[in-house]
Write a protein that holds these residues in place. Structure first.
Motif, short mmCIF file in Angstrom:
data_model
loop_
_atom_site.label_atom_id
_atom_site.label_comp_id
_atom_site.label_asym_id
_atom_site.label_seq_id
_atom_site.Cartn_x
_atom_site.Cartn_y
_atom_site.Cartn_z
N GLY A 100 -12.39 3.80 1.74
CA GLY A 100 -10.91 4.60 1.51
C GLY A 100 -9.96 4.13 2.52
O GLY A 100 -8.85 4.01 2.55
N THR A 101 -10.53 3.31 3.76
CA THR A 101 -9.52 2.86 4.79
C THR A 101 -8.70 2.01 4.13
O THR A 101 -9.12 0.91 3.70
CB THR A 101 -10.30 2.66 5.94
N GLU A 102 -7.33 1.79 4.75
CA GLU A 102 -6.54 0.92 4.56
C GLU A 102 -6.54 -0.11 5.76
O GLU A 102 -6.06 0.09 6.72
CB GLU A 102 -5.15 1.10 4.23
N VAL A 103 -7.33 -1.40 5.25
CA VAL A 103 -7.40 -2.22 6.65
C VAL A 103 -6.34 -2.94 6.80
O VAL A 103 -5.81 -3.10 8.02
CB VAL A 103 -8.80 -3.19 6.27
N ILE A 104 -5.57 -3.51 5.91
CA ILE A 104 -4.28 -4.20 5.98
C ILE A 104 -3.42 -3.64 4.85
O ILE A 104 -3.70 -3.32 3.64
CB ILE A 104 -4.74 -5.58 5.57
N LYS A 105 -1.90 -3.43 5.43
CA LYS A 105 -1.00 -3.23 4.41
C LYS A 105 -0.12 -4.35 3.94
O LYS A 105 0.18 -5.06 4.90
CB LYS A 105 -0.23 -2.14 5.08
N GLN A 106 0.05 -4.48 2.71
CA GLN A 106 1.11 -5.62 2.35
C GLN A 106 2.51 -5.49 2.71
O GLN A 106 2.88 -4.39 3.06
CB GLN A 106 1.06 -5.52 0.87
N GLY A 107 2.86 -6.78 3.60
CA GLY A 107 4.10 -6.62 4.28
C GLY A 107 4.16 -6.50 5.59
O GLY A 107 4.77 -6.84 6.24
N ASP A 108 2.83 -6.01 6.01
CA ASP A 108 2.75 -5.85 7.75
C ASP A 108 2.63 -7.27 8.37
O ASP A 108 2.47 -8.23 7.61
CB ASP A 108 1.65 -5.15 8.01
N GLU A 109 2.80 -7.12 9.64
CA GLU A 109 2.78 -8.20 10.50
C GLU A 109 1.22 -8.59 10.66
O GLU A 109 0.28 -7.55 10.62
CB GLU A 109 3.12 -8.21 11.99
N VAL A 136 -2.09 -6.53 -4.76
CA VAL A 136 -0.82 -6.95 -4.48
C VAL A 136 0.28 -6.27 -5.55
O VAL A 136 -0.03 -6.06 -6.55
CB VAL A 136 -0.55 -8.54 -5.16
N ASN A 137 1.37 -5.68 -4.72
CA ASN A 137 2.17 -4.64 -5.30
C ASN A 137 1.51 -3.55 -6.23
O ASN A 137 1.83 -3.32 -7.41
CB ASN A 137 3.09 -5.44 -6.33
N HIS A 138 0.47 -2.86 -5.86
CA HIS A 138 -0.37 -1.93 -6.27
C HIS A 138 -1.27 -2.42 -7.32
O HIS A 138 -2.09 -1.41 -7.76
CB HIS A 138 0.52 -0.73 -6.60
N HIS A 139 -1.32 -3.57 -7.62
CA HIS A 139 -2.30 -3.94 -8.68
C HIS A 139 -3.70 -4.65 -7.99
O HIS A 139 -3.33 -5.64 -7.30
CB HIS A 139 -1.75 -4.98 -9.65
N LYS A 140 -4.55 -4.16 -8.41
CA LYS A 140 -5.96 -4.68 -7.77
C LYS A 140 -5.94 -6.20 -8.42
O LYS A 140 -6.06 -6.53 -9.49
CB LYS A 140 -7.35 -3.80 -8.28
N ASN A 186 3.43 -15.49 7.73
CA ASN A 186 3.94 -14.55 6.86
C ASN A 186 3.50 -13.26 6.81
O ASN A 186 2.77 -12.87 7.62
CB ASN A 186 3.44 -15.10 5.38
N PRO A 187 4.23 -12.36 6.25
CA PRO A 187 3.79 -10.93 6.15
C PRO A 187 2.55 -11.01 5.43
O PRO A 187 2.36 -11.94 4.58
CB PRO A 187 5.06 -10.13 5.17
N ARG A 188 1.78 -9.76 5.54
CA ARG A 188 0.50 -9.65 4.73
C ARG A 188 0.79 -9.81 3.03
O ARG A 188 1.68 -9.21 2.89
CB ARG A 188 -0.13 -8.46 4.92
N ALA A 189 -0.12 -10.78 2.47
CA ALA A 189 0.24 -11.01 1.17
C ALA A 189 -0.28 -9.76 0.24
O ALA A 189 -0.22 -9.78 -0.96
CB ALA A 189 -0.40 -12.34 0.80
N SER A 190 -1.42 -9.06 0.75
CA SER A 190 -1.87 -8.14 -0.06
C SER A 190 -2.39 -6.83 0.78
O SER A 190 -2.24 -6.78 2.09
CB SER A 190 -3.18 -8.50 -0.69
N THR A 191 -2.48 -5.65 0.03
CA THR A 191 -3.27 -4.39 0.82
C THR A 191 -4.74 -4.58 0.69
O THR A 191 -5.21 -4.91 -0.47
CB THR A 191 -2.63 -3.35 0.18
#
Ligand SMILES: Nc1ncnc2c1ncn2[C@@H]1O[C@@H]2COP(=O)(O)O[C@H]2[C@H]1O
Ligand SMILES: Nc1ncnc2c1ncn2[C@@H]1O[C@@H]2COP(=O)(O)O[C@H]2[C@H]1O
Length: 444
Positions: free
Chosen positions: A225-234, A250-254, A273-278
């Motif tokens: 359940g951990t968010e390792v990377i968040k979309q948009g972050d550095e 990507v944009n909440h879609h798996k 670039n910013p992170r491309a996915s969460t």
């Protein structure tokens, strides 16, 4: 003044550390941080020197143990899991003992700023000098090393010369040490090699780069359940999965799932670039994290070399405009290069089709039996798609008319990696246009 890539990355890394630690005393923190980096770098250089001297070469003639004094009193740096970095260093950070953020535990913490930088004051002994040797003592030092031999210009200390190292300017790695360099213990090494030793990340590295990367990797145990990377972050770290599974959104879609032996988090580090996915841990995971600096210094020029090489070409191909950075990166991984001289046939009409071609530079004629030349192709055009799209023999012969460099994509990659570009290829099918012109010559 323009900054070199290394300087920029070093500063970015420092900035990330400041953001993470939020120090109350920025100046003290900065002094400690950079002295620790310098200390690591000197320690690494010392190890290289030992190796060089075993080959009869003196790397740092003025910085012998005798000249610098026995400053190797560094405390041992223990890794999280027991790895130990040896104190074979002739440089000691003046702050090592006082650093509230330091991992060095030794030394009395007497006073806020206890550096050796008293301007204009001779240090009590040279072993106290933070930098050794001093410039004004260079001639004497040279004399003391009568058997000093100039280094071969391509001498690279511990590094073996290899094709991948050469393309990444080996000198830029000399004396360089990753910011989180901690020697792994035997058990960790075995686990790491089992998890990632066979992967493309390591296949292209020479032995020394591989060692640097392995010792720069930090183990991260991540609960489900951990968010390792968040979309948009550095981007800060690149990750390799040892155990467990991660999901990509990507944009909440798996959009993807990957497991042991895979890696992620490279795009933001490669393209700034910013992170491309969460990225979320689907199960409990054991990950290995590699810092941005080491990733860029070592992996980018070797394991991800193809992506760099094909980046411009793929970005400038009109049919690939709909692909995302991720799609383009995956496509680049699957490409190969072929070179043709003028007059050489690249594709022969009637043959079975195995590859799709993108023209990097050069020009080609497309000809058909009984019709002669029916088309002319130039740089950033493509060909060879019809046999793959329609499962037909080659519909025409393609011959280089100038020296031509093409990037080729195999059949399986063509079906897997072109995504929405396949629809554009179908729409542009030259045989369709030709057929309709033949049926209705008025539209020719
Ligand atoms: N379909 C996808 N789109 C974007 N990123 C993806 C995708 N699948 C996996 N990833 C990974 O997710 C990572 C998120 O961080 P990065 O953008 O640095 O690098 C990205 C890729 O390594
Ligand atoms: N008018 C055309 N007819 C057939 N093939 C063409 C034509 N113009 C360009 N080509 C390219 O020539 C290639 C020959 O191999 P393919 O049939 O796989 O794919 C073909 C097209 O990419």
């Amino acid at each position: 003044m323009p900054m070199f890539g290394d300087q920029r990355v070093e500063l970015e890394l420092f900035e990330a550390e400041v953001k993470k630690r939020k120090p109350a005393d920025l100046l003290q923190f900065s002094a400690n941080y950079f002295n620790r980096r310098l200390e690591q770098q000197r320690s690494f250089a010392r190890r290289q020197e030992t190796l060089a001297s075993s080959k009869g070469i003196v790397l740092f003639p003025a910085a012998s143990e005798q000249e610098c004094g026995a400053a190797a009193s560094l405390s041992l740096e223990e890794s999280e899991s027991g790895g130990v970095e040896k104190p074979d260093v002739a440089f000691k950070s003046p702050f090592a003992g006082d650093d509230p953020h330091s991992t060095h535990g030794s030394g009395p913490a007497a006073g806020l700023f206890k550096g050796n930088f008293d301007v204009g004051k001779e240090p009590a002994s040279r072993s106290e000098s933070p930098m050794c040797p001093r410039h004004d003592e260079e001639p004497k030092a040279k004399k003391a090393n009568a058997n000093f031999q100039p280094l071969p210009t391509n001498f690279n200390a511990e590094r073996r010369t290899s094709v991948s190292a050469e393309t990444f300017q080996p000198s830029s790695l000399d004396n360089w040490v990753p910011p989180h360099y901690v020697e792994k213990n035997k058990q960790q090494l075995q686990r790491l090699l089992k998890a990632v030793g066979g992967s493309f990340l390591f296949n292209k590295l020479d032995q020394d780069s591989r060692k640097l990367v392995v010792n720069a990797l930090e183990e991260k145990k991540v609960p489900k359940g951990t968010e390792v990377i968040k979309q948009g972050d550095e981007g800060d770290f690149f990750y390799v999965v040892e155990e467990g599974t991660v999901d990509f959104y990507v944009n909440h879609h798996k959009v993807n799932t990957s497991g042991p032996g895979s890696s992620f988090g490279e795009l933001a580090l490669m393209y700034n670039n910013p992170r491309a996915s969460t990225v979320i841990a689907k199960t409990d995971c054991v990950l290995w994290a590699l810092d941005r600096l080491t990733f860029r210094k070592i992996l980018l020029g070797s394991s991800f070399q193809k992506r760099l090489m094909y980046d411009e070409l793929l970005k400038s191909m009109p049919i690939l405009k709909s692909l995302t950075t991720y799609d383009r990166a995956k496509l680049a991984d699957a490409l190969d290069t072929e070179l043709y001289e003028p007059g050489q046939v690249i594709i022969r009409e009637g043959d079975v089709g195995e590859n799709f071609y993108l023209i990097e530079y050069g020009e080609c004629d497309v000809s058909k039996k009984g019709k002669g030349v029916i088309n002319h192709l130039k740089s950033h055009d493509y060909f060879g798609e019809i046999a793959l799209l329609k499962d037909l023999p080659r519909q025409a012969t393609v011959t280089a008319t100038k020296k031509t460099k093409v990037a080729t994509l195999g059949k399986s990659g063509f079906q897997r990696l072109l995504g929405p570009a396949v629809d554009v290829l179908k729409l542009n099918d030259p045989t369709r246009v030709q057929e309709s012109q033949e049926k209705d010559p008025a539209h020719a």
